[in-house]
Design an enzyme around this catalytic site. Structure first.
Site, PDB file in Angstrom:
ATOM      1  N   PRO A   6      46.171  29.237  43.661  1.00  0.00           N
ATOM      2  CA  PRO A   6      45.734  29.972  42.473  1.00  0.00           C
ATOM      3  C   PRO A   6      45.264  31.400  42.750  1.00  0.00           C
ATOM      4  O   PRO A   6      44.594  31.659  43.750  1.00  0.00           O
ATOM      5  CB  PRO A   6      44.575  29.128  41.934  1.00  0.00           C
ATOM      6  CG  PRO A   6      44.144  28.270  43.062  1.00  0.00           C
ATOM      7  CD  PRO A   6      45.375  28.025  43.891  1.00  0.00           C
ATOM      8  N   ASN A   7      45.653  32.260  41.817  1.00  0.00           N
ATOM      9  CA  ASN A   7      45.261  33.679  41.785  1.00  0.00           C
ATOM     10  C   ASN A   7      45.967  34.549  42.821  1.00  0.00           C
ATOM     11  O   ASN A   7      45.807  35.764  42.810  1.00  0.00           O
ATOM     12  CB  ASN A   7      43.729  33.843  41.910  1.00  0.00           C
ATOM     13  CG  ASN A   7      43.004  33.112  40.798  1.00  0.00           C
ATOM     14  OD1 ASN A   7      43.309  33.334  39.625  1.00  0.00           O
ATOM     15  ND2 ASN A   7      42.101  32.210  41.132  1.00  0.00           N
ATOM     16  N   ARG A  33      44.213  42.171  42.680  1.00  0.00           N
ATOM     17  CA  ARG A  33      43.008  41.354  42.747  1.00  0.00           C
ATOM     18  C   ARG A  33      42.117  41.794  43.908  1.00  0.00           C
ATOM     19  O   ARG A  33      42.548  41.741  45.062  1.00  0.00           O
ATOM     20  CB  ARG A  33      43.467  39.909  42.976  1.00  0.00           C
ATOM     21  CG  ARG A  33      42.361  38.951  43.237  1.00  0.00           C
ATOM     22  CD  ARG A  33      42.892  37.625  43.763  1.00  0.00           C
ATOM     23  NE  ARG A  33      41.798  36.699  43.914  1.00  0.00           N
ATOM     24  CZ  ARG A  33      41.835  35.605  44.650  1.00  0.00           C
ATOM     25  NH1 ARG A  33      42.933  35.281  45.300  1.00  0.00           N
ATOM     26  NH2 ARG A  33      40.793  34.826  44.734  1.00  0.00           N
ATOM     27  N   TYR A  51      41.630  41.667  49.513  1.00  0.00           N
ATOM     28  CA  TYR A  51      42.977  41.113  49.673  1.00  0.00           C
ATOM     29  C   TYR A  51      44.080  42.154  49.881  1.00  0.00           C
ATOM     30  O   TYR A  51      45.247  41.804  50.026  1.00  0.00           O
ATOM     31  CB  TYR A  51      43.308  40.221  48.468  1.00  0.00           C
ATOM     32  CG  TYR A  51      42.367  39.046  48.328  1.00  0.00           C
ATOM     33  CD1 TYR A  51      42.359  38.032  49.284  1.00  0.00           C
ATOM     34  CD2 TYR A  51      41.481  38.950  47.263  1.00  0.00           C
ATOM     35  CE1 TYR A  51      41.492  36.959  49.177  1.00  0.00           C
ATOM     36  CE2 TYR A  51      40.598  37.878  47.141  1.00  0.00           C
ATOM     37  CZ  TYR A  51      40.613  36.889  48.103  1.00  0.00           C
ATOM     38  OH  TYR A  51      39.753  35.828  48.003  1.00  0.00           O
ATOM     39  N   ASN A  69      48.659  28.668  51.841  1.00  0.00           N
ATOM     40  CA  ASN A  69      47.383  29.273  51.455  1.00  0.00           C
ATOM     41  C   ASN A  69      47.019  28.618  50.121  1.00  0.00           C
ATOM     42  O   ASN A  69      47.477  29.054  49.058  1.00  0.00           O
ATOM     43  CB  ASN A  69      47.495  30.791  51.312  1.00  0.00           C
ATOM     44  CG  ASN A  69      46.136  31.433  51.026  1.00  0.00           C
ATOM     45  OD1 ASN A  69      45.170  30.739  50.727  1.00  0.00           O
ATOM     46  ND2 ASN A  69      46.068  32.747  51.107  1.00  0.00           N
ATOM     47  N   ALA A  81      41.647  28.839  46.394  1.00  0.00           N
ATOM     48  CA  ALA A  81      40.398  28.143  46.046  1.00  0.00           C
ATOM     49  C   ALA A  81      40.510  26.619  46.194  1.00  0.00           C
ATOM     50  O   ALA A  81      39.513  25.947  46.493  1.00  0.00           O
ATOM     51  CB  ALA A  81      39.986  28.506  44.624  1.00  0.00           C
ATOM     52  N   GLU A 117      47.761  26.340  57.935  1.00  0.00           N
ATOM     53  CA  GLU A 117      46.869  26.854  56.887  1.00  0.00           C
ATOM     54  C   GLU A 117      46.616  28.339  57.129  1.00  0.00           C
ATOM     55  O   GLU A 117      46.289  28.724  58.255  1.00  0.00           O
ATOM     56  CB  GLU A 117      45.543  26.089  56.931  1.00  0.00           C
ATOM     57  CG  GLU A 117      44.491  26.627  55.977  1.00  0.00           C
ATOM     58  CD  GLU A 117      43.156  25.873  56.077  1.00  0.00           C
ATOM     59  OE1 GLU A 117      43.060  24.907  56.873  1.00  0.00           O
ATOM     60  OE2 GLU A 117      42.221  26.272  55.370  1.00  0.00           O
ATOM     61  N   HIS A 140      44.734  32.041  55.512  1.00  0.00           N
ATOM     62  CA  HIS A 140      43.921  32.763  54.535  1.00  0.00           C
ATOM     63  C   HIS A 140      43.980  34.242  54.875  1.00  0.00           C
ATOM     64  O   HIS A 140      44.007  34.620  56.051  1.00  0.00           O
ATOM     65  CB  HIS A 140      42.468  32.280  54.551  1.00  0.00           C
ATOM     66  CG  HIS A 140      42.355  30.846  54.187  1.00  0.00           C
ATOM     67  ND1 HIS A 140      42.485  30.397  52.894  1.00  0.00           N
ATOM     68  CD2 HIS A 140      42.190  29.748  54.954  1.00  0.00           C
ATOM     69  CE1 HIS A 140      42.377  29.082  52.880  1.00  0.00           C
ATOM     70  NE2 HIS A 140      42.205  28.658  54.125  1.00  0.00           N
ATOM     71  N   ARG A 154      32.394  34.669  54.527  1.00  0.00           N
ATOM     72  CA  ARG A 154      32.131  34.770  53.090  1.00  0.00           C
ATOM     73  C   ARG A 154      31.167  33.654  52.658  1.00  0.00           C
ATOM     74  O   ARG A 154      30.464  33.088  53.484  1.00  0.00           O
ATOM     75  CB  ARG A 154      33.464  34.737  52.334  1.00  0.00           C
ATOM     76  CG  ARG A 154      34.385  35.898  52.762  1.00  0.00           C
ATOM     77  CD  ARG A 154      35.710  35.897  52.043  1.00  0.00           C
ATOM     78  NE  ARG A 154      35.539  36.148  50.610  1.00  0.00           N
ATOM     79  CZ  ARG A 154      36.508  35.977  49.705  1.00  0.00           C
ATOM     80  NH1 ARG A 154      37.713  35.563  50.100  1.00  0.00           N
ATOM     81  NH2 ARG A 154      36.280  36.224  48.436  1.00  0.00           N
TER      82      ARG A 154
HETATM   83  C1  DQA Z   1      41.777  32.842  50.216  1.00  0.00           C
HETATM   84  C2  DQA Z   1      40.298  32.529  50.425  1.00  0.00           C
HETATM   85  C3  DQA Z   1      39.796  31.574  49.365  1.00  0.00           C
HETATM   86  O1  DQA Z   1      38.426  31.288  49.572  1.00  0.00           O
HETATM   87  C4  DQA Z   1      39.943  32.184  47.992  1.00  0.00           C
HETATM   88  O2  DQA Z   1      39.550  31.270  46.988  1.00  0.00           O
HETATM   89  C5  DQA Z   1      41.309  32.713  47.732  1.00  0.00           C
HETATM   90  C6  DQA Z   1      42.038  33.366  48.814  1.00  0.00           C
HETATM   91  C7  DQA Z   1      42.287  33.894  51.210  1.00  0.00           C
HETATM   92  O3  DQA Z   1      43.503  33.975  51.378  1.00  0.00           O
HETATM   93  O4  DQA Z   1      41.506  34.637  51.794  1.00  0.00           O
HETATM   94  O5  DQA Z   1      41.784  32.705  46.592  1.00  0.00           O
HETATM   95  O6  DQA Z   1      42.518  31.649  50.422  1.00  0.00           O
END
Ligand code: DQA
Length: 139
Positions: free
Chosen positions: A10-11, A18, A23, A72, A75, A96, A98, A105
């Site tokens: 998501p997002n 964003r 990011y 990835n 959230a 995995e 990120h 964080r």
């Molecule tokens: C994320 C880190 C997550 O905590 C966050 O909710 C994201 C992006 C990252 O790529 O840094 O949406 O996965």
């Protein structure tokens, strides 16, 4: 030729707009074009969804035939028992990734339902995290 897929949660469709301080300002489409041209010994598919069940469906769909999954889960990483179980259920190894260093964080981002069943975890290198994951499948 390795069949890889990047699955974004998501997002992450909003990358580029964003929170660019966290990011970056590149869109994922621009980044994807670049890496497809760079890693020519891999076929790199891409899937993004804001919906948990769709991510689980995609993991099940590719998880018995692809060579690698770069996930990835955004959230959902921190909340989804279902995604964790799906990774356990499939054969294809999952790396995995990120973009941000989740350990630098908020505390709730330190928990991952993906990590225990992932082949490895790469985080904090910006979009390069995805490239390092691709390289891990190619070497
Ligand atoms: C994320 C880190 C997550 O905590 C966050 O909710 C994201 C992006 C990252 O790529 O840094 O949406 O996965």
């Amino acid at each position: 030729m390795k069949n890889l897929i990047i699955i974004n949660g998501p997002n992450l469709n909003l990358l580029g707009k964003r929170e660019p301080n966290i990011y970056g300002s590149l869109t994922f489409t621009e980044f994807l074009e670049k890496i497809k041209g760079k890693y020519i010994t891999a076929s790199i598919d891409y899937f993004q969804s804001n919906i948990e069940g769709e991510i689980i469906d995609k993991l099940q769909e590719v998880g018995f035939s692809y060579d690698g999954i770069i996930l990835n889960a955004a959230a959902y990483t921190h909340t989804s028992v279902g995604i964790g179980d799906a990774i356990k259920a499939i054969d294809t190894p999952v790396v995995e990734v990120h973009i941000s260093n989740t350990f630098g964080r908020e505390e709730f981002r330190h928990q991952s339902y993906v990590s225990p069943n992932a082949r490895g975890v790469i985080l904090g290198f910006g979009l390069q995290s995805y490239e390092l994951a691709i390289q891990s499948f190619l070497e």
